[in-house]
Enzyme design. Structure first.
Site: not given
Lengths: 307, 307
Positions: A145, A239, A269
């Site tokens: 991320s 995502e 995610h």
């Protein structure tokens, strides 16, 4: 993946989101930590608190370490939440698969510490590793991320500082465009069970402060990526950040970086955090370990030849 | 790769281009065949001419075949040149690595046979394989350059015809946008030692005839790729076709296809053909074999479980 695995997860996502749905940043951090530590660490690892030249962090040490391998892991959490405690389970999964000591630094978080605080800390920790005898040949990077974006920004800064680069890097579900201009932000809005554009823009604002969302050190889709070591980029097809990864792959590849992009159907995610209950999570971590393992092995071989 | 390997190749490229620099299509086909057969086939394979329900072709059979594996290989050559003879060495490299019988059909070529002749022939050969007892579980596809685009177009047509899809596919340096609208057509023009936009547009015109360059069956970057089996997409960073591959990867991944994109630094159009003298060529073929091997193995396992 069985359909049953995925259905079970969908109910957890709702719980996870509500744990984060608080205006109190400390409560949010605590909720995130509880969510990510719901599974125990992989068996056989130990943890050690560390002072990395003034920056706190935690080592995860597997029962077997090959060739003094070190993985520097930059955690996710939108630059606002996440910690070396929250990422203990993830670190343990990578440490045991890769036979590497995994270091998770607690870089400074926003909104208290906006850009470039996180990047400065990541680069300082990288330098601390080199200063403390870790060979770049034995060193790889990984992150998920925002930590995926930070991994790239860190390598760019390391390159620009004239320091030796690591042997390779793996990034999962990278957040690499804080402007949120990827097509998938809208085209995947109906599929993504975890993130939405509004949340992303809120976190981006907190991290960026007065910096432009196109600042390469915050949004590495706009960075010059030439000279970086081989990259594995993993992302799920469900995502809104899908195209942050496809754009990174195209840009890094065009700059002459060796790139492997993997797009995983139906995955969401950072699905890797569910490795204990989701086959694709475990398989994706296996792929990361195999990818970095081959790079470590090649470096070791070339060292033997030139020695 | 050693620098010496690459330098040696650059002089060959010039020879190769001059062999193709003739207005006579038959001379051009002969020049292409001579260029691609400059290296002998991998040891231990045998070749067998075949009639694939009216379409000629050639089998390449390795000394060892695992689990009745078949690879259908769709060759490159801009839809105008290329043959099962020209691609004997390539077929042999894949056959021996994958322990699969490799079939290279001689689909009809342009300009004599414009679109959709090549696609029709590829689909007929695919159907012929199924009709002749090849299980889709044991069947994979591969192709290079226009054959990479044709591999995707064939799978889309196979899906739309309601036929069972193969177990996976690998494409190398795919030509997948006959409109030549990829950014890399211009951004990589100075780096690509083999192709230029003008040549591409000439070949596209010959193949398309009256069809639009956005016809999905000719330019699969515009096709609906949903439902396709796992894809390995390999491309070099020194190719004007680089972004045909990055676009394909993004599009297939967004449609829920399992995708692995590999971008190889400094590599040029279908560098795999130089595997006998170029390390990266051999390594890229190794990656293809490992990728398809894992898919064959998984299918075999699931068959065992459901049996």
């Amino acid at each position: 993946m069985s359909k049953a695995q995925l259905e079970q997860l969908r109910s957890r996502f709702a719980e996870g989101r509500s744990a984060l749905d608080t205006p109190d940043i400390n409560q949010m951090r605590q909720g995130f930590e509880e969510m990510l530590t719901q599974f125990p660490p992989a068996p056989g690892v130990t943890f050690e608190q560390a002072d990395l030249g003034g920056i706190p962090g935690r080592w995860c040490i597997p029962s077997q370490v090959a060739d003094a391998r070190v993985l520097l892991y930059l955690h996710g959490g939108g630059y606002m939440v996440g910690s070396s405690i929250a990422y203990g389970p993830m670190a343990s999964q990578l440490a045991s698969r890769l036979k590497a000591r995994v270091l998770v630094p607690d870089y400074r978080l926003a909104p208290e510490n906006p850009y470039p605080a996180a990047l400065e800390d990541a680069v300082r920790v990288y330098r601390w590793l080199l200063d403390n005898g870790v060979s770049p040949r034995s060193l790889t990077l990984a992150g998920d991320s925002c930590g995926g974006g930070l991994t790239l920004a860190t390598m760019v800064a390391v390159r620009d500082a004239g320091l030796p680069l690591p042997t390779g890097a793996a990034i999962m579900s990278a957040w690499a465009d804080l402007e949120a201009s990827s097509d998938s932000i809208t085209s995947k809005a109906g599929e993504d069970p975890l993130l939405n554009g509004e949340d992303l823009r809120g976190m981006a604002g907190a991290y960026l402060g007065s910096a432009s969302p196109r600042t390469p050190g915050a949004s590495p889709v706009y960075a010059n990526l030439a000279g970086l070591p081989p990259l594995l980029i993993q992302v799920g097809s469900a995502e809104i950040l899908l195209d942050d990864s496809t754009r990174l792959a195209a840009r890094a590849g065009a700059a002459g970086v060796k790139v492997r992009l993997e797009i995983w159907p139906e995955m969401f995610h950072v699905w890797h955090t569910y490795a204990p209950v989701l086959d694709e999570g475990a398989e994706a971590l296996d792929d990361i370990a195999a990818f970095l393992d081959a790079l470590y092995a090649r470096e070791k071989e070339s060292k033997t030849v030139t020695a």
